[in-house]
Every structure is written in C-alpha cells, then in structure tokens.
Write a protein that holds these residues in place. Structure first.
Motif, PDB file in Angstrom:
ATOM      1  N   ALA A 103      12.683  -8.507  -8.966  1.00 46.35           N
ATOM      2  CA  ALA A 103      13.221  -9.261 -10.107  1.00 46.35           C
ATOM      3  C   ALA A 103      14.674  -8.880 -10.368  1.00 46.35           C
ATOM      4  CB  ALA A 103      12.362  -9.020 -11.338  1.00 46.35           C
ATOM      5  N   SER A 104      15.007  -7.592 -10.273  1.00 38.60           N
ATOM      6  CA  SER A 104      16.388  -7.141 -10.485  1.00 38.60           C
ATOM      7  C   SER A 104      17.319  -7.682  -9.409  1.00 38.60           C
ATOM      8  CB  SER A 104      16.450  -5.615 -10.486  1.00 38.60           C
ATOM      9  OG  SER A 104      15.730  -5.105 -11.570  1.00 38.60           O
ATOM     10  N   ILE A 105      16.869  -7.653  -8.172  1.00 41.03           N
ATOM     11  CA  ILE A 105      17.682  -8.177  -7.066  1.00 41.03           C
ATOM     12  C   ILE A 105      17.899  -9.676  -7.239  1.00 41.03           C
ATOM     13  CG2 ILE A 105      17.697  -8.620  -4.574  1.00 41.03           C
ATOM     14  CD1 ILE A 105      16.226  -5.880  -4.289  1.00 41.03           C
ATOM     15  N   HIS A 106      16.846 -10.395  -7.624  1.00 41.04           N
ATOM     16  CA  HIS A 106      16.954 -11.838  -7.856  1.00 41.04           C
ATOM     17  C   HIS A 106      17.994 -12.129  -8.942  1.00 41.04           C
ATOM     18  CE1 HIS A 106      15.755 -16.028  -8.297  1.00 41.04           C
ATOM     19  NE2 HIS A 106      15.769 -15.820  -9.603  1.00 41.04           N
ATOM     20  N   THR A 107      17.925 -11.393 -10.044  1.00 41.13           N
ATOM     21  CA  THR A 107      18.877 -11.584 -11.141  1.00 41.13           C
ATOM     22  C   THR A 107      20.299 -11.297 -10.676  1.00 41.13           C
ATOM     23  OG1 THR A 107      17.196 -11.009 -12.768  1.00 41.13           O
ATOM     24  CG2 THR A 107      19.490 -10.857 -13.486  1.00 41.13           C
ATOM     25  N   ALA A 108      20.453 -10.210  -9.930  1.00 41.62           N
ATOM     26  CA  ALA A 108      21.796  -9.863  -9.443  1.00 41.62           C
ATOM     27  C   ALA A 108      22.359 -10.954  -8.534  1.00 41.62           C
ATOM     28  CB  ALA A 108      21.743  -8.536  -8.696  1.00 41.62           C
ATOM     29  N   ILE A 109      21.557 -11.460  -7.623  1.00 49.10           N
ATOM     30  CA  ILE A 109      22.032 -12.459  -6.655  1.00 49.10           C
ATOM     31  C   ILE A 109      22.264 -13.825  -7.301  1.00 49.10           C
ATOM     32  CG2 ILE A 109      21.370 -13.801  -4.608  1.00 49.10           C
ATOM     33  CD1 ILE A 109      19.981 -11.250  -3.603  1.00 49.10           C
ATOM     34  N   HIS A 110      21.351 -14.253  -8.173  1.00 46.98           N
ATOM     35  CA  HIS A 110      21.404 -15.619  -8.688  1.00 46.98           C
ATOM     36  C   HIS A 110      22.029 -15.765 -10.077  1.00 46.98           C
ATOM     37  CE1 HIS A 110      19.181 -17.180  -5.293  1.00 46.98           C
ATOM     38  NE2 HIS A 110      18.329 -16.174  -5.418  1.00 46.98           N
ATOM     39  N   VAL A 111      22.175 -14.652 -10.806  1.00 41.20           N
ATOM     40  CA  VAL A 111      22.727 -14.756 -12.164  1.00 41.20           C
ATOM     41  C   VAL A 111      24.032 -13.977 -12.293  1.00 41.20           C
ATOM     42  CG1 VAL A 111      22.293 -14.273 -14.609  1.00 41.20           C
ATOM     43  CG2 VAL A 111      20.423 -15.053 -13.144  1.00 41.20           C
ATOM     44  N   THR A 112      24.011 -12.720 -11.913  1.00 46.16           N
ATOM     45  CA  THR A 112      25.176 -11.855 -12.128  1.00 46.16           C
ATOM     46  C   THR A 112      26.339 -12.155 -11.175  1.00 46.16           C
ATOM     47  OG1 THR A 112      23.644 -10.128 -12.834  1.00 46.16           O
ATOM     48  CG2 THR A 112      25.908  -9.452 -12.374  1.00 46.16           C
ATOM     49  N   MET A 153       0.821  -1.209   0.000  1.00 45.03           N
ATOM     50  CA  MET A 153       0.000   0.000   0.000  1.00 45.03           C
ATOM     51  C   MET A 153       0.857   1.262   0.000  1.00 45.03           C
ATOM     52  SD  MET A 153      -3.079  -1.123   2.571  1.00 45.03           S
ATOM     53  CE  MET A 153      -3.769   0.498   2.667  1.00 45.03           C
ATOM     54  N   ASP A 154       2.040   1.199   0.637  1.00 46.82           N
ATOM     55  CA  ASP A 154       2.899   2.370   0.741  1.00 46.82           C
ATOM     56  C   ASP A 154       3.755   2.591  -0.498  1.00 46.82           C
ATOM     57  OD1 ASP A 154       1.870   2.819   3.223  1.00 46.82           O
ATOM     58  OD2 ASP A 154       3.588   1.995   4.317  1.00 46.82           O
ATOM     59  N   ASP A 155       3.999   1.542  -1.280  1.00 51.11           N
ATOM     60  CA  ASP A 155       4.856   1.640  -2.458  1.00 51.11           C
ATOM     61  C   ASP A 155       4.075   1.219  -3.703  1.00 51.11           C
ATOM     62  OD1 ASP A 155       7.276   2.468  -1.181  1.00 51.11           O
ATOM     63  OD2 ASP A 155       7.503   0.435  -0.410  1.00 51.11           O
ATOM     64  N   ASP A 156       4.671   1.502  -4.851  1.00 52.96           N
ATOM     65  CA  ASP A 156       4.090   1.093  -6.126  1.00 52.96           C
ATOM     66  C   ASP A 156       4.348  -0.404  -6.318  1.00 52.96           C
ATOM     67  OD1 ASP A 156       3.262   0.791  -8.736  1.00 52.96           O
ATOM     68  OD2 ASP A 156       4.934   1.905  -9.609  1.00 52.96           O
ATOM     69  N   PRO A 157       3.295  -1.253  -6.341  1.00 55.43           N
ATOM     70  CA  PRO A 157       3.506  -2.700  -6.455  1.00 55.43           C
ATOM     71  C   PRO A 157       4.279  -3.123  -7.695  1.00 55.43           C
ATOM     72  CG  PRO A 157       1.232  -2.223  -5.884  1.00 55.43           C
ATOM     73  CD  PRO A 157       1.897  -0.915  -6.187  1.00 55.43           C
ATOM     74  N   GLU A 158       4.063  -2.460  -8.829  1.00 51.21           N
ATOM     75  CA  GLU A 158       4.774  -2.833 -10.054  1.00 51.21           C
ATOM     76  C   GLU A 158       6.259  -2.488  -9.951  1.00 51.21           C
ATOM     77  OE1 GLU A 158       2.774  -1.406 -13.551  1.00 51.21           O
ATOM     78  OE2 GLU A 158       0.877  -2.310 -12.925  1.00 51.21           O
ATOM     79  N   ALA A 159       6.573  -1.342  -9.360  1.00 49.77           N
ATOM     80  CA  ALA A 159       7.977  -0.963  -9.169  1.00 49.77           C
ATOM     81  C   ALA A 159       8.645  -1.905  -8.170  1.00 49.77           C
ATOM     82  CB  ALA A 159       8.075   0.478  -8.680  1.00 49.77           C
ATOM     83  N   LEU A 160       7.905  -2.290  -7.143  1.00 51.01           N
ATOM     84  CA  LEU A 160       8.428  -3.224  -6.152  1.00 51.01           C
ATOM     85  C   LEU A 160       8.730  -4.581  -6.797  1.00 51.01           C
ATOM     86  CD1 LEU A 160       9.083  -3.616  -3.174  1.00 51.01           C
ATOM     87  CD2 LEU A 160       6.711  -4.283  -2.817  1.00 51.01           C
TER      88      LEU A 160
END
Length: 158
Positions: free
Chosen positions: A147-156, A135-142
């Motif tokens: 997804a970006s954090i997941h890619t960074a941790i598990h792929v990059t 409710m406090d943040d934009d769900p799509e941006a969240l």
C-alpha cells in the motif's frame, strides 16, 4: 475456456448467509493390508460447490428466472460472477449445478429468498511463489508495504 456470459448487473451478488466454499474431493485413496494407504490426485483441478442465496424483489426474481432458463441454460452454460474467496471478491467462471435447480421462497409480501448451488471449476488462489512469499514474511506487514509503495508511485511521485 472463453466465458462471455456475465451475471446480470441488475441482480445483487450472492449474500454470505448460506455461502460456503465446498471443494470436491480430488484424491483417490486406496487402503492396503499393511502400511500407509496409497493416495493420488485425480487431476489438476477439483470443482468447488458454492451454496449461495440472494434476496430479490419480484422484479429481480423475474430477471433471475429468465437468466437461469434462457442465458445460463438451466445450468449448462458458464458465466462470470464476482464471488468471495481467499483473494477477496474476485471474478469466477461458474455455472448453476443443474442437479439442484434454484429454489425461490417468498417472504415479506413481494420479496424472495432464492437459494442455488454454483459450481466453479477453478477458484482463483495464490500461486506457489506468492505462497512462499506469504509464508516467509508477515502478510499484514507485506500488505502495508505494498500500500505504501502504491501511494508513493501513484500519488506522491507522479
């Protein structure tokens, strides 16, 4: 509850053709002579009814009928099944509502449309802390950030 029975993998998931999430009332309301009516929750969990249907071949219908009769106990035994909800396609503990047995309608020669009513005691939904975040943040941006954090941790950076 510990549910060990699972929807047969040889059967398709319920289609969205007749699919609905119908949460049953969980509030008692008492009208008063003057002023606002009184309302209270009946309990912590409210069952949800899910009218559903599957398109089955005659072979799948045999499996479905056997599962309903012998394993699901004609609606008395709970089983795990992936169902669509607010969190997407996730596992639910469900049973057939025994007051409304499945109905199989033949069509196209050897295929059947089977309609049935599932009962779910507690649908998986987000918790209060997740609700506050959404409710406090934009769900799509969240979601994009996750997804970006997941890619960074598990792929990059592995």
């Amino acid at each position: 509850m510990a549910v060990t029975l699972t929807w047969p993998t040889s059967l398709p998931a319920p289609s969205i053709a007749r699919y609905q999430l119908k949460e049953q009332p969980n509030v008692d309301r008492t009208e008063v002579e003057m002023g606002a009516a009184r309302q209270r929750r009946r309990g912590r969990q409210a069952p949800t009814e899910i009218p559903a249907q599957c398109e089955l071949t005659k072979w799948q219908l045999m499996i479905f009928e056997g599962f309903w009769k012998h394993r699901a106990g004609e609606g008395t035994v709970w089983f795990n099944i992936e169902l669509l909800g607010g969190l997407g396609l996730v596992n639910h503990e469900a049973r057939f509502k025994s007051t409304e047995p499945p109905v199989a309608t033949p069509h196209n020669g050897e295929n059947f449309t089977v309609t049935f009513l599932l009962e779910v005691i507690e649908r998986p939904i987000i918790g209060d802390s997740e609700l506050t975040l959404m409710m406090d943040d934009d769900p799509e941006a969240l979601a994009a950030a996750i997804a970006s954090i997941h890619t960074a941790i598990h792929v990059t950076y592995p």
